[in-house]
Write a protein that holds these residues in place. Structure first.
Motif, PDB file in Angstrom:
ATOM      1  N   PHE A   6      -3.050  49.216  14.878  1.00  0.00           N
ATOM      2  CA  PHE A   6      -2.201  49.012  13.709  1.00  0.00           C
ATOM      3  C   PHE A   6      -2.010  50.332  12.975  1.00  0.00           C
ATOM      4  CE2 PHE A   6      -6.435  48.722  12.153  1.00  0.00           C
ATOM      5  CZ  PHE A   6      -6.409  49.208  10.854  1.00  0.00           C
ATOM      6  N   VAL A   8      -1.281  52.025   8.976  1.00  0.00           N
ATOM      7  CA  VAL A   8      -1.464  51.784   7.541  1.00  0.00           C
ATOM      8  C   VAL A   8      -0.744  52.892   6.787  1.00  0.00           C
ATOM      9  CG1 VAL A   8      -3.119  51.579   5.653  1.00  0.00           C
ATOM     10  CG2 VAL A   8      -3.679  50.668   7.904  1.00  0.00           C
ATOM     11  N   TRP A   9       0.037  52.550   5.754  1.00  0.00           N
ATOM     12  CA  TRP A   9       0.710  53.535   4.907  1.00  0.00           C
ATOM     13  C   TRP A   9       0.878  52.969   3.504  1.00  0.00           C
ATOM     14  CZ3 TRP A   9       3.089  50.124   7.967  1.00  0.00           C
ATOM     15  CH2 TRP A   9       4.204  49.450   7.499  1.00  0.00           C
ATOM     16  N   ARG A  15      -0.234  49.102  -0.565  1.00  0.00           N
ATOM     17  CA  ARG A  15      -0.668  49.476   0.795  1.00  0.00           C
ATOM     18  C   ARG A  15      -0.081  48.504   1.809  1.00  0.00           C
ATOM     19  NH1 ARG A  15      -6.084  52.337   2.289  1.00  0.00           N
ATOM     20  NH2 ARG A  15      -4.739  53.873   1.312  1.00  0.00           N
ATOM     21  N   ASN A  16       0.406  49.054   2.927  1.00  0.00           N
ATOM     22  CA  ASN A  16       1.031  48.264   3.977  1.00  0.00           C
ATOM     23  C   ASN A  16       0.236  48.409   5.263  1.00  0.00           C
ATOM     24  OD1 ASN A  16       3.875  47.622   2.631  1.00  0.00           O
ATOM     25  ND2 ASN A  16       3.425  49.772   2.254  1.00  0.00           N
ATOM     26  N   VAL A  17       0.073  47.306   5.984  1.00  0.00           N
ATOM     27  CA  VAL A  17      -0.617  47.268   7.278  1.00  0.00           C
ATOM     28  C   VAL A  17       0.301  46.590   8.280  1.00  0.00           C
ATOM     29  CG1 VAL A  17      -2.630  46.457   8.538  1.00  0.00           C
ATOM     30  CG2 VAL A  17      -2.876  47.168   6.147  1.00  0.00           C
ATOM     31  N   ARG A  18       0.565  47.257   9.423  1.00  0.00           N
ATOM     32  CA  ARG A  18       1.437  46.685  10.448  1.00  0.00           C
ATOM     33  C   ARG A  18       0.726  46.777  11.798  1.00  0.00           C
ATOM     34  NH1 ARG A  18       6.776  45.648  12.210  1.00  0.00           N
ATOM     35  NH2 ARG A  18       6.471  44.959  14.352  1.00  0.00           N
ATOM     36  N   GLU A  19       0.563  45.608  12.450  1.00  0.00           N
ATOM     37  CA  GLU A  19      -0.021  45.584  13.780  1.00  0.00           C
ATOM     38  C   GLU A  19       1.032  45.971  14.812  1.00  0.00           C
ATOM     39  OE1 GLU A  19      -1.664  41.783  14.515  1.00  0.00           O
ATOM     40  OE2 GLU A  19      -3.406  42.077  13.214  1.00  0.00           O
ATOM     41  N   HIS A  98      -5.036  53.247  13.594  1.00  0.00           N
ATOM     42  CA  HIS A  98      -6.351  52.654  13.813  1.00  0.00           C
ATOM     43  C   HIS A  98      -6.298  51.779  15.064  1.00  0.00           C
ATOM     44  CE1 HIS A  98      -7.662  53.905   9.766  1.00  0.00           C
ATOM     45  NE2 HIS A  98      -6.397  53.663   9.429  1.00  0.00           N
ATOM     46  N   PRO A 101      -7.567  46.024  13.700  1.00  0.00           N
ATOM     47  CA  PRO A 101      -7.096  45.674  12.358  1.00  0.00           C
ATOM     48  C   PRO A 101      -8.243  45.662  11.366  1.00  0.00           C
ATOM     49  CG  PRO A 101      -7.214  43.728  13.744  1.00  0.00           C
ATOM     50  CD  PRO A 101      -7.478  44.901  14.641  1.00  0.00           C
ATOM     51  N   PRO A 102      -7.968  45.909  10.069  1.00  0.00           N
ATOM     52  CA  PRO A 102      -9.031  45.907   9.057  1.00  0.00           C
ATOM     53  C   PRO A 102      -9.478  44.494   8.739  1.00  0.00           C
ATOM     54  CG  PRO A 102      -6.909  46.177   8.016  1.00  0.00           C
ATOM     55  CD  PRO A 102      -6.651  46.167   9.506  1.00  0.00           C
TER      56      PRO A 102
END
Length: 321
Positions: A6, A8-9, A15-19, A98, A101-102
Motif C-alpha cells: 500500500f 500512504v500520503w 492522511r490517505n492509505v491506498r492498497e 509499505h 497494510p497498517p
C-alpha cells in the motif's frame, strides 16, 4: 494469503492509505486514474505501478515534474523496483511505500458533554461606585484649570541655510603603466574516447557526476542522467566513455542520497566494530563513494592496525589513487 502492499500520503483532508490490490495502478491528477492525487504539480497521468507478487515496480510516464524515489529521479518509461520504506515523490506530493497494510485505528470515544456554566448576576454595586469616582475626579480636574487662554509659545529664530561645502580640487592622475595582456587560456582537453557498447570498466569514476546507475543488479557506474533512451553513456575510471544498453540498467540512484545513508549507518556502528567498518567501506567502494570508504578504512586501522581485511582494502584504495 500474501499481504497487499500500500501507499500512504498526506493531503489537506488528512492522511490517505491506498492498497495496491491490482496488477496495474495508474496514478495521476485525472479523475479517471486508479489513484487520484488532487495537486496541480501532478500530471494527469503521472506514473504506472505494476504489482507482480511481492515485486512492485513504478514507471514515470514522461512527466514534466518527474518521479523520484528517495530523491533520485527516474528515467521516463523505465520501471524501477520499490522497496519497503521507500519515498515516492510526484510533483510536490510525497508517498511512502509499505509491504503490508497498517493496523486499523481504534474507534474514538465521543467527548463527554459539559454542563452549561451558571449565569452570574451583574455586579451593580461595584459599577455604581466606579461611576461615582469618575464623576468626582472630573469635577476636581475642571476646578483646577487656570483662567484665561494659555500664553503663546515662543518660536525659535529662523537661521539661514549653511552654504554647501566646496568640492576638493581634483589632482590630475599621473598616467600609469599599461596593464599587461592576459596570457591566452589553454585549450580544453579533448573529450573521452568512446568504447564499444556494453563494455563495463572497473574502478572509480568522475566525481562531478551526481547520478549513479546500477547495471545487471551489481555493477555501478557514474552517469549524468538527462534522458534515457535505448542506450545510456557512462564514464569509467580510465576517462573513456562507455555505452550501456538501457535494458541492463536496473536502478538509478543519487550519490548524495547514498552518502547520507552511509553517514547514518556509520553512526550506528559500535565503537570497536572493525569488521562492520570494513564491510561498510567495501559497500561504499562498490557504489563509487571513495571519500566515505577512506574514512571508514582509517577508523578500522586505528582500531586494529593488523586487521588483514582493512589493510587489503587500504591497499586497493591506494592502487586506485
Amino acid at each position: 494469503m500474501a499481504p497487499v502492499p500500500f501507499l500512504v500520503w498526506d493531503s489537506p483532508q488528512g492522511r490517505n492509505v491506498r492498497e495496491l490490490d491490482r496488477a496495474l495502478v495508474v496514478i495521476g491528477r485525472d479523475a479517471g486514474s486508479d489513484l487520484v492525487l488532487d495537486d496541480p504539480t501532478v500530471s494527469r497521468r503521472h506514473a504506472l505501478v505494476q504489482v507482480e507478487g511481492s515485486t512492485v515496480r513504478v514507471t514515470d510516464l514522461r512527466t514534466t515534474a518527474g518521479t523520484r524515489i528517495n530523491g533520485a529521479r527516474l528515467a521516463p518509461d523505465l520501471p524501477c523496483t520499490l522497496e519497503p520504506g521507500d519515498f515516492l515523490q510526484m510533483g510536490k506530493v510525497i508517498l511512502s511505500f509499505h509491504a503490508a497494510p497498517p493496523p486499523p485505528a481504534p474507534p474514538s470515544r465521543p467527548a463527554p458533554r459539559r454542563a452549561p456554566a451558571p449565569r452570574r448576576a451583574f455586579p451593580w454595586k461595584p459599577a455604581l461606585a466606579g461611576l461615582a469616582f469618575v464623576a468626582v475626579a472630573a469635577v476636581a480636574t475642571l476646578l483646577a484649570l487656570p483662567d484665561g487662554p494659555p500664553p503663546p509659545a515662543e518660536t525659535p529664530p529662523i537661521l539661514p541655510p549653511e552654504p554647501p561645502p566646496r568640492p576638493a580640487r581634483e589632482e590630475a592622475a599621473a598616467p600609469g603603466p599599461e596593464p599587461e595582456a592576459a596570457p591566452p587560456e589553454p585549450a580544453p582537453p579533448a573529450g573521452p574516447a568512446r568504447a564499444a557498447a556494453g563494455e563495463l570498466p572497473p574502478g572509480d569514476v568522475a566525481r562531478d557526476l551526481p547520478d549513479l546507475i546500477e547495471v545487471d543488479g551489481k555493477t555501478h557506474l557514474a552517469v549524468r542522467v538527462q534522458a534515457l533512451g535505448d542506450q545510456v553513456e557512462a564514464i569509467g575510471a580510465d576517462g573513456r566513455l562507455y555505452g550501456i544498453p538501457a535494458r541492463r540498467v536496473t536502478r538509478i540512484e543519487d550519490r548524495a542520497d547514498l552518502a547520507r545513508r552511509v553517514a547514518v549507518a556509520r553512526r550506528r556502528l559500535a565503537p570497536g566494530d572493525v569488521a562492520g567498518r570494513v564491510e561498510l567501506a567495501e559497500w561504499c567502494l562498490d557504489r563509487l563513494l571513495p571519500e566515505e570508504a577512506r574514512v571508514l578504512v582509517r577508523e578500522a586501522l586505528s582500531l586494529d592496525p593488523e586487521d588483514a581485511a582493512a589493510r587489503a582494502l587500504d591497499a586497493r584504495q591506494r592502487e586506485r589513487e
